[in-house]
Motif scaffolding. Structure first.
Motif, PDB file in Angstrom:
ATOM      1  N   ASP A  81      11.681  -1.690 -14.792  1.00 39.14           N
ATOM      2  CA  ASP A  81      10.413  -2.739 -15.372  1.00 39.14           C
ATOM      3  C   ASP A  81      10.010  -3.114 -13.944  1.00 39.14           C
ATOM      4  OD1 ASP A  81      10.391  -1.931 -17.809  1.00 39.14           O
ATOM      5  OD2 ASP A  81      11.141  -3.721 -18.517  1.00 39.14           O
ATOM      6  N   GLN A  82      10.912  -3.914 -13.428  1.00 41.57           N
ATOM      7  CA  GLN A  82      10.853  -4.341 -12.017  1.00 41.57           C
ATOM      8  C   GLN A  82      10.319  -3.434 -11.095  1.00 41.57           C
ATOM      9  OE1 GLN A  82      10.543  -7.862 -11.611  1.00 41.57           O
ATOM     10  NE2 GLN A  82      10.847  -7.647 -13.755  1.00 41.57           N
ATOM     11  N   ILE A  83      11.011  -2.238 -10.655  1.00 45.48           N
ATOM     12  CA  ILE A  83      10.466  -1.084 -10.209  1.00 45.48           C
ATOM     13  C   ILE A  83       8.970  -0.890 -10.270  1.00 45.48           C
ATOM     14  CG2 ILE A  83      10.846   1.142  -9.210  1.00 45.48           C
ATOM     15  CD1 ILE A  83      13.864   0.475  -9.481  1.00 45.48           C
ATOM     16  N   LEU A  84       8.687  -0.540 -11.458  1.00 43.12           N
ATOM     17  CA  LEU A  84       7.230   0.006 -11.865  1.00 43.12           C
ATOM     18  C   LEU A  84       6.185  -1.141 -11.714  1.00 43.12           C
ATOM     19  CD1 LEU A  84       8.170   1.999 -15.160  1.00 43.12           C
ATOM     20  CD2 LEU A  84       7.208   2.820 -13.106  1.00 43.12           C
ATOM     21  N   ASP A  85       6.737  -2.354 -11.775  1.00 39.29           N
ATOM     22  CA  ASP A  85       5.600  -3.454 -11.522  1.00 39.29           C
ATOM     23  C   ASP A  85       5.260  -3.579 -10.070  1.00 39.29           C
ATOM     24  OD1 ASP A  85       4.517  -5.994 -12.368  1.00 39.29           O
ATOM     25  OD2 ASP A  85       5.823  -6.804 -10.912  1.00 39.29           O
ATOM     26  N   LEU A  90       1.827  -2.240  -5.378  1.00 42.17           N
ATOM     27  CA  LEU A  90       1.662  -1.502  -4.102  1.00 42.17           C
ATOM     28  C   LEU A  90       0.434  -0.575  -4.114  1.00 42.17           C
ATOM     29  CD1 LEU A  90       2.592  -0.696  -1.204  1.00 42.17           C
ATOM     30  CD2 LEU A  90       4.002   0.841  -2.500  1.00 42.17           C
ATOM     31  N   LYS A  91       0.357   0.115  -5.468  1.00 39.53           N
ATOM     32  CA  LYS A  91      -0.874   1.184  -5.694  1.00 39.53           C
ATOM     33  C   LYS A  91      -2.163   0.288  -5.673  1.00 39.53           C
ATOM     34  CE  LYS A  91      -2.807   3.794  -9.296  1.00 39.53           C
ATOM     35  NZ  LYS A  91      -2.716   4.283 -10.735  1.00 39.53           N
ATOM     36  N   LEU A  97      -0.237  -0.111   1.500  1.00 40.82           N
ATOM     37  CA  LEU A  97       0.028   1.383   1.437  1.00 40.82           C
ATOM     38  C   LEU A  97      -0.245   2.149   2.639  1.00 40.82           C
ATOM     39  CD1 LEU A  97       1.104   3.087  -1.094  1.00 40.82           C
ATOM     40  CD2 LEU A  97      -1.292   3.163  -1.571  1.00 40.82           C
ATOM     41  N   ARG A  98      -1.304   1.781   3.209  1.00 39.98           N
ATOM     42  CA  ARG A  98      -1.637   2.265   4.458  1.00 39.98           C
ATOM     43  C   ARG A  98      -0.520   2.031   5.515  1.00 39.98           C
ATOM     44  NH1 ARG A  98      -5.929   5.201   7.300  1.00 39.98           N
ATOM     45  NH2 ARG A  98      -4.839   5.449   9.248  1.00 39.98           N
ATOM     46  N   ALA A  99       0.019   0.792   5.858  1.00 38.55           N
ATOM     47  CA  ALA A  99       0.804   0.205   6.723  1.00 38.55           C
ATOM     48  C   ALA A  99       2.082   0.987   6.485  1.00 38.55           C
ATOM     49  CB  ALA A  99       1.156  -1.233   6.497  1.00 38.55           C
TER      50      ALA A  99
END
Length: 114
Positions: A81-85, A90-91, A97-99
Motif C-alpha cells: 500500500d505504501q509503495i503504491l501510494d 510520483l506519477k 519524474l523528469r528529474a
C-alpha cells in the motif's frame, strides 16, 4: 509479467518493444511460452549492471532511500500500500519524474506527433 504484456498488446498497435533488465521474472516458463506465441513483442535486454541505462532503477532508489528508508511495515500488504501510494504521487509529479529520468544516461523520449 504476462498480464502486463497482454495489456500492452491489447492497447498498442503494431510491434511492441520491451526493454528488460536481467531479472528472473523475465525468464520463467510462462513468459517464454507467451513470447513464443506473441511475435509482436520484441525484446531488448539491458546490459548487466547498467543502472544508468535503466531509469526505473532511480525510481526504486528514490522509493527505498528517500521515501521508505525508516518505514517499518506491519506486513507485506501494508508495504504494498505504501509503495503504491508513493508511486501514484510520483506519477502526479512530472517535475520529480523528469528529474529521476534525467539521472539516467538516456535521452528523454519525445512525445509522438499527433
Amino acid at each position: 509479467m504476462v498480464a502486463f504484456l497482454r495489456n500492452r498488446l491489447w492497447s498498442v498497435p503494431g510491434k511492441v518493444l520491451v526493454v528488460w533488465d536481467g531479472g528472473p521474472n523475465h525468464k520463467g516458463p510462462v513468459v517464454r511460452v507467451f513470447l513464443r506465441r506473441n511475435t509482436r513483442v520484441h525484446r531488448e535486454r539491458l546490459p548487466p549492471d547498467a543502472p544508468a541505462l535503466n531509469p526505473v532503477e532511480l525510481v526504486w532508489s528514490w522509493l527505498k532511500y528517500a521515501q521508505l528508508s525508516n518505514f517499518v511495515p506491519r506486513d507485506t500488504d501494508h508495504l504494498d500500500d505504501q509503495i503504491l501510494d508513493r508511486l501514484i504521487r510520483l506519477k502526479c509529479n512530472p517535475t520529480l519524474l523528469r528529474a529521476l529520468w534525467d539521472g539516467s544516461e538516456l535521452p528523454f523520449p519525445e512525445p509522438p506527433n499527433e
